[in-house]
Design an enzyme around this catalytic site. Structure first.
Site, PDB file in Angstrom:
ATOM      1  N   ALA A  66       0.833  -1.197   0.000  1.00  0.00           N
ATOM      2  CA  ALA A  66       0.000   0.000   0.000  1.00  0.00           C
ATOM      3  C   ALA A  66       0.866   1.245   0.000  1.00  0.00           C
ATOM      4  O   ALA A  66       1.983   1.251   0.526  1.00  0.00           O
ATOM      5  CB  ALA A  66      -0.922   0.001   1.211  1.00  0.00           C
ATOM      6  N   GLY A 118       0.248  -5.438   0.530  1.00  0.00           N
ATOM      7  CA  GLY A 118      -0.919  -5.598  -0.323  1.00  0.00           C
ATOM      8  C   GLY A 118      -0.618  -6.292  -1.630  1.00  0.00           C
ATOM      9  O   GLY A 118      -1.503  -6.923  -2.214  1.00  0.00           O
ATOM     10  N   GLU A 121      -0.791  -9.884  -0.707  1.00  0.00           N
ATOM     11  CA  GLU A 121      -2.193 -10.184  -0.406  1.00  0.00           C
ATOM     12  C   GLU A 121      -3.013 -10.317  -1.696  1.00  0.00           C
ATOM     13  O   GLU A 121      -3.892 -11.180  -1.797  1.00  0.00           O
ATOM     14  CB  GLU A 121      -2.782  -9.085   0.473  1.00  0.00           C
ATOM     15  CG  GLU A 121      -2.267  -9.116   1.905  1.00  0.00           C
ATOM     16  CD  GLU A 121      -2.856  -8.010   2.756  1.00  0.00           C
ATOM     17  OE1 GLU A 121      -3.604  -8.310   3.701  1.00  0.00           O
ATOM     18  OE2 GLU A 121      -2.567  -6.829   2.470  1.00  0.00           O
ATOM     19  N   GLU A 143       4.073  -5.414   7.375  1.00  0.00           N
ATOM     20  CA  GLU A 143       3.315  -4.344   8.025  1.00  0.00           C
ATOM     21  C   GLU A 143       3.634  -4.160   9.505  1.00  0.00           C
ATOM     22  O   GLU A 143       3.536  -3.041  10.028  1.00  0.00           O
ATOM     23  CB  GLU A 143       1.811  -4.584   7.851  1.00  0.00           C
ATOM     24  CG  GLU A 143       1.269  -4.274   6.476  1.00  0.00           C
ATOM     25  CD  GLU A 143       1.434  -5.417   5.484  1.00  0.00           C
ATOM     26  OE1 GLU A 143       0.889  -5.307   4.377  1.00  0.00           O
ATOM     27  OE2 GLU A 143       2.112  -6.418   5.821  1.00  0.00           O
TER      28      GLU A 143
END
Length: 487
Positions: A66, A118, A121, A143
């Site tokens: 992200a 992300g 993911e 993260e």
């Protein structure tokens, strides 16, 4: 509208979707990319000519996670927004991945390089996953290093694919793994040479066409029999087993949020489990720690690296070294790793180096390390080398001016350190070391009141990089303006 994802429809119904964000060296999730993903899914679902999707990247890496500027915006929004509004805002990507995963038209990830946060993911949400067989590729969910947890299904899919212990190790450490390990852990089905990656992914996509999504076929650990029931005692035991001290567990709420997310989401359907994960994510959004860490260790660190960099034309031609004492062995170890002509010089005092710049001028620098006492200062410019930490390394350059300051800055970048200049006469980092945060705040405020100390936020960056100030605080100055988290 600027195109974020380029598509090509093959005659056999495979839609090749290539993420290639304009103006960026690496793809990252942003509002614009999420909008583009929605549009892509709408097309896939509505176009009968599309039978499957191969998702890849037009850059050397796949997707680096992200946009942390966007995530910092989330932490700022949490100061005034309610829980429902934050759930809607922050949970968008996770809901997109649930939709993508359950699509009747299979998505296959062709991961051609780095996939973090992300990015990983997104790959894990695809029905099948292939990765380029390159040991330099990093795959992970880092993260926790920013005080967060993976908020788009990472805590749920990782444990269902790789098993509980492997998932907890990756989630609580934030470490990256190689493609070979990713295949061994069950996160990816194949690691293939880069030149064959798309061809192999298309073979897989073609073979999945017409087959309905089946969670039991995708997830080897769907039953999650290895995941214990949630309790406070169990969460502490898991953290301890993975090397997290009781103090760190209290100081960094991301650890408990990650564990709670996995335990409470276990054995639920992915849509429900992702909602559980998002509630844990919001715990962190409403806590100042994540905002402090993102602000200081990412956004302000990047600004410091830009603004403190040496002039583009500055160079060091060679370097002379006095004998380095055992107490300052860290300097010898660091200097041995850089590609710069250097030679022992018996004429130099011990623990001193002499830098010769591109103009032939000589600049002497005394060498010190962070662990030394903070009550003495050499008579010449000097530099304090901090240990390497999880966020990088800092070199405090003290009382250097003019050409000496430039030469020391060039050396710092050669050492892969953040070059941070202080006027002296003493080292502020040595002075902060070992002090409680309240005393650090007082020392930092007194330091900033002196002339020529520069942007005080850079002290936060240096102190956290050096490990003298805890990362949860964001640094002495940041902690003055943020609410202290409950401990």
């Amino acid at each position: 509208m600027i195109t974020q994802i380029h598509t090509t429809l093959e005659p056999d119904g495979i839609l090749l979707a290539t993420i290639d964000m304009p103006g960026k060296s690496m793809n990252v999730f942003s509002v614009e990319l999420m909008d583009a993903l929605d549009m892509l899914m709408d097309r896939v679902d509505s176009d009968p000519a599309v039978q499957s999707v191969v998702l890849t990247s037009g850059k050397s890496g796949f997707l680096a996670g992200a946009d942390l500027v966007m995530v910092r915006g989330y932490t700022d929004a949490a100061r005034t927004a309610g829980a429902d509004a934050m759930f809607e805002l922050c949970g968008r990507l996770g809901r997109q991945f649930v939709r993508l995963e359950a699509s009747s038209k299979p998505w296959v990830a062709a991961v051609n390089g780095i996939a973090l946060g992300g990015g990983l993911e997104l790959a894990l949400a695809c029905r099948a996953r292939l990765v380029a067989d390159d040991a330099r590729t990093q795959l992970g969910l880092p993260e926790v290093r920013w005080g967060l947890l993976p908020g788009a299904g990472g805590t749920q899919r990782l444990s269902r694919l790789a098993g509980f212990e492997t998932a907890m190790d990756m989630l609580l450490s934030g470490r990256s793994i190689t493609p070979a390990d990713a295949v061994r852990f069950g996160l990816f089905t194949q690691a293939v040479p880069t030149i064959r990656l798309l061809d192999e992914a298309m073979v897989v996509a073609r073979g999945l066409q017409g087959k309905v999504y089946d969670a039991t076929a995708k997830f080897p650990q769907l039953a999650q029999e290895d995941v214990p029931a949630h309790s406070e005692a169990e969460a502490h035991a898991i953290a301890s087993r993975h090397g997290i001290s009781g103090q760190d567990f209290a100081d960094y709420p991301a650890y408990s949020a990650i564990i709670d997310s996995v335990l409470k989401g276990a054995r639920l359907p992915l849509a429900e489990a992702t909602a559980v994960e998002m509630h844990q994510f919001l715990r962190l959004m409403f806590n100042p720690v994540a905002g402090n860490m993102i602000g200081t260790l990412f956004l302000e660190r990047l600004r410091a690296e830009r603004e403190l960099a040496p002039p583009a034309d500055a160079r060091i031609e060679r370097m002379g070294l006095g004998a380095i004492s055992s107490a300052r062995q860290a300097w010898a170890d660091a200097l041995a790793k850089i590609k710069l002509p250097q030679a022992a010089d018996a004429g130099l005092p011990a623990d001193t180096l002499e830098l010769v710049d591109q103009h032939g001028k000589r600049h002497r620098i005394a060498l010190r390390v962070l662990a030394e006492a903070a009550n003495t200062a050499p008579a010449i410019p000097w530099a304090v080398l901090a240990p390497s930490g999880p966020y990088g390394r800092v070199l405090e350059i003290i009382a250097a001016q003019g050409g000496s300051a430039v030469a020391a800055t060039v050396l710092s970048t050669q050492l892969r350190c953040l070059p941070w200049h202080t006027p002296g006469p003493l080292s502020i980092l040595q002075g902060l070391r070992g002090q409680p945060i309240e005393q650090q705040q007082r020392l930092a405020s007194a330091y900033a009141a002196q002339p020529d100390t520069g942007d005080p936020v850079f002290l936060d960056v240096a102190a956290c990089l050096a490990g003298v100030t805890p990362a949860w605080s964001g640094g002495p100055f940041t902690s003055l303006t943020q609410s202290t988290p409950e401990r």
